[in-house]
Scaffold this active site. Sequence first.
Site: not given
Length: 540
Positions: A168, A456
Site C-alpha cells: 500500500r 493508526d
Amino acid sequence: MTPTATGTAPITITGTMRPRYDEILAPEALAFVAGLHARFAGRRHDRLADRMRRRFEIGNGHDPQFRSDTAHIREDADWRVAGAGPGLEDRRVEITGPTDPKMTINALNSGARVWLADQEDATSPTWRNVVEGQLSLFDAIRGQLSYTSPEGKEYRVTAERTPTIVMRPRGWHLTEKHITVTDRTGRQLAASGSLVDFGLYFFHNAKRLIENGVGPYFYLPKIESAEEAKLWDDVFTFSEDYVGIPHGTIRATVLIETLPAAFEMEEILFELRDHIAGLNAGRWDYIFSMIKNYRGRGARFVLPDRSQVTMTVPFMRAYTELLVATCHRRGAFAIGGMSAFIPNRRDPEVTAQAFEKVSADKKREAGDGFDGTWVAHPDLIPVAQAEFDAVLGERPNQVDRQRPEVHVTASQLIDVHIGRPITAAGVHANVSVAIRYLEAWLRGLGAVAIDNLMEDAATAEISRSQVWQWIHQDRATDDGTRITRDYIEGLIAQVLDEVTRSDGDRFDDAAAIFGEVALGDDFPAFLTLSAYANYLHDAD
C-alpha cells in the site's frame, strides 16, 4: 543536495543517504519515478483540486448522489473486472502492518493468506521508514531478509508458505519532501508520495514477483472518484509497458474509505477493470470521511463517541452491503475491514475479550458475503479464519454469492442517526488517543497499540475531527458540559499530566499538532499534511 539520476533527469534526493539506500535509490529507478511524475503529476494535482471542490459542495448542502453521467456503466450488466491474480485467489485472512524488518518477518511467518505491506497509515513517513521499508520488501521478495534486535534476538522467515504481498503506497494527497522533481517550467516540487512508493517498489520487484509465481499487487488508499481510479490505471499501464510485462499483470485492491468513493464503486471498478482484484471496506477512514464532509452541516450529522460508531449503525451497514453486492456483481473480491481490538499476551482477560469481539465482527462479515478480512495481530488470524472457514469451507472465496436483495439508496449512505450521546469519557478518549498516537508517529511509529486497540493515522483523524465538529456544532456531553475550546485545552493539559514523560519524547509537539488540527477555525483535510511538513523532520 545530491543529484542521483543520470544525465539531466529532473529528480533530486535531499534526504540522508545511509547504507544500501543506493540500491533502492538507483539512477535507473529514479529515472522511472521521474518519468511517472512527468506524465502524471499534473493530473494528480487536477484530481486533488476536484476533491476540494466536491468537499466544498457537500459542505454547502449538496449531498452526494449516484452519478447520472455514468449511469450507463452501472446499467451495463455485461462487464467484469480482471479479478484475482496468481496468489490472490484465497484472501480469507489478511494481516496488515508496517514494513520494518521485524514486522515484515512476523507478517511473513504469520500464516495469513495475504500481507498488506503498509507504507501508508501504519507507517510514519520518516525518510528512514520510506527507504528502509523498500529495502525490507526488496530483501523479503528475494528470500534474503533477516533481522537482529538490539537485544540480540534473531528474526528469520521460516514459514513454508508465506502470504502474498500487497503493498500500500501513500495516498495521492501526500508528498515525499526528501525527493524533489523539476517540472517542465523549472519549478522544484516535492515528489508525490504515491508515485515514489509505487514506483520504487514496482521498478525493483515486478519481474522478481512474477518469477516467484505471484505479481506486483497494490492496495490503493484514499481514492475519492472514478477519475482518480483512472489515473492509477494509466499509471499501471505505463509502468507495465516501461518494464516490459503484459498489460493487466498488476492487480489493485481499492480501499473504499471515503464517502465520495462509496457513490462510485462500480465506476471505480470499471476504470480499473483490467487491473483490479477487488474492493476493501476501509472502515476507520470512512468514518473520518463522513465527519470531514459533514462537519459543518448541523447537529443531525454529529456522531457520538467513537466507540459507538460500529459497523451495524445505519450508514456503515449501508456502505458495506453495497460494497459486497457491487463487487460480486462484477467478479471482484470484497475484503472486510479491521476490528481495532487486539490481544494482550500478558492479560488473559483482555485477550479473551478481543477474541470474542473480533470473532463476532468476522462472523458478520463472512455471513454478509465478504471474501476475506483484515487483522492487525498474528494471534487473531485463527480467530478470523475460523469464521471464514465456517462459511467458505474449501471454497477459496464466495464471489459467486450475489446479493440481489441489496438496494442501497443515497440517503441510506448518509444516514448517520445513531441515537447515542457524547460522553465526557468519549471526549477525553479522543484527546488522549490522538495525542498519544501523534507522539509515537513523530518518533517514527505508524501503528500503535493504545488501550488494547490498534491505532493508526485513520483513528487519530476520527478523534481530532470529532473534537473539531463537537466544538463547532456547540455540542455538550450527556452530563451537560459544553464542548468548547477551553474545555478541550483543559483536557490536553490533563492528558499531558497523565502520560509518562521521558527525555526526548514528543508529547509537547503532539499536543501542538492536535491543537492546530482540532481547535483551529479551519479544518485541515488531513492532520498528516502539516505534521509531516513541520514536525516530522526531527525523526529522520
